[in-house]
Write an enzyme that holds these catalytic residues in place. Structure first.
Site, PDB file in Angstrom:
ATOM      1  CB  SER A 170      -0.880   0.030   1.246  1.00 53.46           C
ATOM      2  OG  SER A 170      -0.093   0.357   2.382  1.00 53.46           O
ATOM      3  CG  ASP A 171       1.416   5.945  -1.066  1.00 50.28           C
ATOM      4  OD1 ASP A 171       2.402   5.997  -0.302  1.00 50.28           O
ATOM      5  OD2 ASP A 171       1.209   6.812  -1.943  1.00 50.28           O
ATOM      6  CD1 TRP A 172       5.306   5.473   4.692  1.00 48.03           C
ATOM      7  CD2 TRP A 172       4.985   4.228   2.886  1.00 48.03           C
ATOM      8  NE1 TRP A 172       6.389   4.625   4.552  1.00 48.03           N
ATOM      9  CE2 TRP A 172       6.217   3.851   3.472  1.00 48.03           C
ATOM     10  CE3 TRP A 172       4.573   3.542   1.752  1.00 48.03           C
ATOM     11  CZ2 TRP A 172       7.035   2.852   2.946  1.00 48.03           C
ATOM     12  CZ3 TRP A 172       5.388   2.548   1.218  1.00 48.03           C
ATOM     13  CH2 TRP A 172       6.593   2.215   1.815  1.00 48.03           C
ATOM     14  N   GLY A 173      -0.006   4.665   4.685  1.00 49.40           N
ATOM     15  CA  GLY A 173      -1.278   5.036   5.294  1.00 49.40           C
ATOM     16  C   GLY A 173      -2.436   4.864   4.328  1.00 49.40           C
ATOM     17  N   GLY A 174      -2.210   4.169   3.224  1.00 50.25           N
ATOM     18  CA  GLY A 174      -3.257   4.027   2.214  1.00 50.25           C
ATOM     19  C   GLY A 174      -4.000   2.692   2.278  1.00 50.25           C
TER      20      GLY A 174
END
Ligand code: BGC
Length: 846
Positions: free
Chosen positions: A261-265
């Site tokens: 995932s993207d960071w915090g996504g």
């Protein structure tokens, strides 16, 4: 090269007992394991892992070391599965340690050179390896759809074919060094506004023809990891989008690596995992709970095993498992930073051979603009790299121009200002005196400082902190730009007891929109330079509180500066006067593209347009050098003699700029993005399309992205896709089209350097639709190109293969590529609007 394991006990791998000595020596570089051997190895490893060990592979954790990269996985030391460190990013390695700050990826795309892209990737990977990193969070290949896009500088332009060629070569360059590349952000992360939530509402054909080809090319090049985008696609978060992550990525394209995932996504556990997301970053907010889901029977352990395996597949392929052969690492061309900055520079305009600078110019030259004094190395956010060295373009030019050159400097657009003078400051204890009262933590006595300007030897000592208090009284009415300039520590300013500005590193991460007024550009002394505008009427006083805290080991440099009303106009007048007195003027102008926020406008920030107009009015031999990440409007374009687009040129950008200005090298870069004449000309100049309404961005322009739009609507851009001049000239002849081996075409064309200097050119091949196409098609689309470098008078025959794919469209009835048969036009030109040769060819179905 050897990868030393961090565990030195014996391991049982693949049924063979290996000792620490085997690992310390590294497995000899040799042929890769057969797929059978890999399968057996991974089966065994997964079989030996406990459930907790497996779950720990699926989400980020805190690194016990302080290398400072973006992501970390602890691995399973007892089984020889190494820790993994994941670092940004697209313009170089971003850890606590300096690394080669490469030119922005948009400059790489401008080279139209897959060969340079491979070198570029090689530099990122070698730097990464030297900094204990295993996974590179790059390249980014989202298509430039919105000219205001905050991350347009980080990606590879508006054309899917160009982006595909560049991304594939860069991935190969990274992975050849034994690191895992990550293509991002899958998919449709085309804007920063509401990037965490906006839904890209895109039809099937547009998705496949415009955004996906770059990702598919990366998969074709063997990319080991894919990063899911923050945004939603047609209403579903990209990180839990089964159609993207499974149907397209794995089933259709055959991707065997892992998706993070993207960071915090990540927004869920089970739904994201089952849709195809293998790894949550940077922590285990959602995936941490998967162990419990397995024990309680909500989730089959097989789903967890599958994700672990996909991660191990890429780890093995990178040679990171003790039993897997390490890749044979070839030499890396470490001059890529300079080469790409030079080769990616685009000469947008050059009337009457204003460039390169000659003897007359150098006898009396004025250089103007803050980015002439301070190199604007890169854009802001996660692609920001701490350079290993830097030089000012002004210094590089002065050094290369030789001792007889007369070069003056005028700031023109001042972003440093002056320390707020004592005359405007009064300490709160003695309101009739001048200056601010300083209180140092831990000391009883206070003192009055006339100004706050403590740099160099006068810096605030390490380990201490101070506050300054008093009254600021404005001498005249207007907006005062207050700038708190710091290095080595932190600072803040408050007016009338409300926070106004806090010191943050220049071009800081800016992830969630950055701090108020945090710019990319450091001051001439290298201090960060956030600003806030504070209105005053003449004689009005406001209380002021400044804080400064030095680092534990670093002194705090701090300067409280202002740019009072009228100051900017005066600087423009001074620059115009200097230009009038000089033979030639070179104005450096810039924009500030950052992750986390789109640009509010396509105009150059501040008063730069006014500055350029004033200088151009004072001197007809005005040359503009642009340091920007994406299109800017140029209302002054017709009034200046030359425009050199340098992008954010990386740490060797000063040398590149100077050598191009002086004609040591001829520019040969081509625009990978259309530059519109007016913001309203852009395909996304409609709020429903961008930034979207009620959380939905309608991709209703369809496939008409970039030049396809301008061509379809008959809008003349300021500078078209593919445009770029040279100090020499090129002619094209002998266009011929032949049947290609794979059912495509082989196009040949002769390129001749008809000028007087050596230079590079990129003949571009565009294909057009037949008279009756099965679907509406672009007037022309890029289907091939070849960068060539030629001495004056020399010719080269260039062979450009055109694959069946480039002759196809995405059919929404077949859900696949279908060749468009009929009589197709083949055009070869120096840009999408400078087409010099044309022919037709009949395409038949296979
Ligand atoms: C960015 C990614 C980046 C990640 C890690 C995110 O905010 O969108 O591109 O790789 O942070 O720093």
């Amino acid at each position: 090269m050897t990868h030393l394991p961090r565990y030195f006990g014996p391991f049982l791998l693949g049924g063979v007992l290996l000792s620490a000595t085997d690992f310390a020596q590294g497995t000899p570089d040799s042929a890769p394991l057969s797929s059978q051997q890999v399968n057996a190895l991974l089966d065994r490893l997964v079989g030996q892992m406990t459930l907790d060990e497996k779950i720990a592979m699926l989400h980020g954790a805190t690194d016990p070391q302080t290398y400072g990269q973006a992501g970390y996985l602890p691995g399973v030391p007892r089984l020889g599965i190494p820790e993994l460190r994941l670092t940004d990013g697209p313009a170089g390695v971003r850890t606590a340690q300096a690394a080669t700050a490469l030119p922005a990826p948009v400059a790489l795309a401008s080279t139209f050179s897959p060969e340079l892209a491979r070198h570029y990737g090689g530099v990122i990977a070698t730097d990464g390896r030297a900094r204990h990193q295993n996974v590179i969070l790059a390249p980014m290949v989202n298509i430039v759809r919105v000219p205001e896009g905050g991350r347009d500088f980080e990606t590879l332009g508006e054309d899917p074919f160009l982006a595909s060629r560049i991304v594939a070569a860069e991935v190969a360059g990274i992975q050849a060094q034994g690191l895992v590349a990550t293509v991002k952000h899958f998919a449709e992360n085309n804007q920063e506004t509401q990037r965490q939530s906006v839904s890209a509402d895109v039809d099937e054909r547009t998705l496949h023809e415009i955004e996906l080809p770059g990702f598919e090319a990366a998969v074709g090049a063997g990319v080991g990891a894919v990063m899911a985008a923050y945004n939603k696609v047609n209403g579903t978060y990209a990180s839990e989008h089964a159609q993207l992550e499974t149907d397209i990525l794995r089933t259709a394209w055959g991707f065997t690596g892992f998706v993070m995932s993207d960071w915090g996504g990540t927004h869920s556990g089970i739904p994201a995992l089952t849709a195809g997301l293998d790894m949550e970053m940077p922590s285990g907010r959602n995936f941490g709970a998967l162990a419990e889901a397995v024990t309680s029977g909500q989730l089959q352990e097989e789903a967890v095993n599958q994700a672990v395996r996909r991660i191990l597949v890429s780890v093995e392929r990178a040679g990171l498992l003790p039993a897997s052969p390490h890749p044979i690492v070839g030499p890396v061309d470490d001059t890529a930073a300079l080469e790409v900055a030079t080769a990616g520079a685009v000469l947008l305009k050059n009337d009457r051979h204003a460039l390169p600078l000659g003897g007359d110019d150098l006898e009396s030259l004025v250089v103007i603009g803050p980015t002439a004094k301070t190199l604007l190395i890169g854009g802001g956010g996660s692609a920001r790299v701490q350079p290993t060295h830097t030089e000012s373009p002004l210094d590089a030019l002065t050094r290369r121009a030789g001792p007889t050159a007369q070069i003056r400097y005028a700031v023109g657009y001042d972003v440093d200002g002056e320390p707020i003078p004592a005359s405007a400051l009064a300490p709160d204890v003695a309101p009739t005196g001048h200056g601010l009262r300083r209180t140092t933590a831990g000391l009883l006595e206070t003192r009055v400082d006339p100004t706050i300007d403590f740099t160099g030897a006068g810096a605030i000592p390490a380990g201490t902190s101070a506050t300054w208090t008093g009254i600021l009284t404005a001498p005249s009415s207007g907006d005062y730009e207050i700038r708190l300039q710091t290095a080595g520590g932190r600072g803040s300013v408050q007016f009338d007891a409300s926070a106004a500005v806090t010191g943050a590193p220049a071009g800081g991460r800016g992830r969630r929109g950055g701090g108020a007024g945090v710019g990319l550009l450091a001051t001439a002394l290298g201090l960060s330079n956030p600003s806030v505008s504070v209105p005053f009427t003449a004689g009005q006083s406001r209380s002021i509180l400044v804080t400064g805290t030095a680092g534990a080991a670093t002194p705090l440099q701090i300067r409280l500066a202002w740019i009072p009303p009228g100051w900017r106009d005066r600087k423009i007048v001074e620059a115009a006067e200097a230009a009038r007195a000089a033979h030639t003027a070179v104005v450096f102008a810039y924009d500030e593209s950052q992750e986390g926020r789109d640009r509010a406008s396509l105009s150059l920030p501040g008063v730069q347009d006014a500055l350029i107009e004033a200088v151009a009015a004072a001197n007809p031999r005005t040359i503009v050098v642009l340091n920007n990440g994406a299109p800017v409007l140029m209302p002054w374009a017709d009034h200046v003699a030359a425009i050199l687009q340098m992008w954010y040129p990386g740490q060797d950008g000063a040398a590149a700029t100077a050598s191009l200005l002086l004609g040591e090298v001829s520019p040969g870069g081509k625009l990978p993005i259309t530059f519109p004449r007016r913001a309203e000309d852009a395909p996304t100049a409609d709020p429903a399309r961008y930034p979207g309404v009620n959380g939905h961005g309608a991709y209703s322009e369809g496939i008409l992205v970039g030049y396809r739009w301008y061509d379809a609507k008959g809008i003349a851009p300021l500078f078209p896709f593919g445009h770029g001049l040279s100090y020499t000239t090129f002619a094209y002849s002998n266009l011929s089209v032949h049947a290609g081996a794979d059912g495509g075409l082989t196009v040949r064309v002769t390129v001749t350097n008809t000028g007087t200097r050596r230079g590079a050119d990129v003949p571009q091949l565009y294909v057009g639709p037949p008279a009756s196409a099965p679907v509406p098609m672009a007037l022309r689309q890029l289907a091939g190109f070849q960068r060539v470098e030629l001495d004056p008078g020399r010719s080269a025959q260039v062979t450009i293969p055109v694959g069946r794919r480039e002759l196809s469209y995405w059919s929404t009835t077949e859900h696949g590529w279908v060749v468009v048969t009929g009589t197709r036009t083949i055009e070869v030109g120096a840009s999408s609007r400078d087409l010099r040769l044309k022919t037709t060819t009949d395409i038949v179905s296979k």
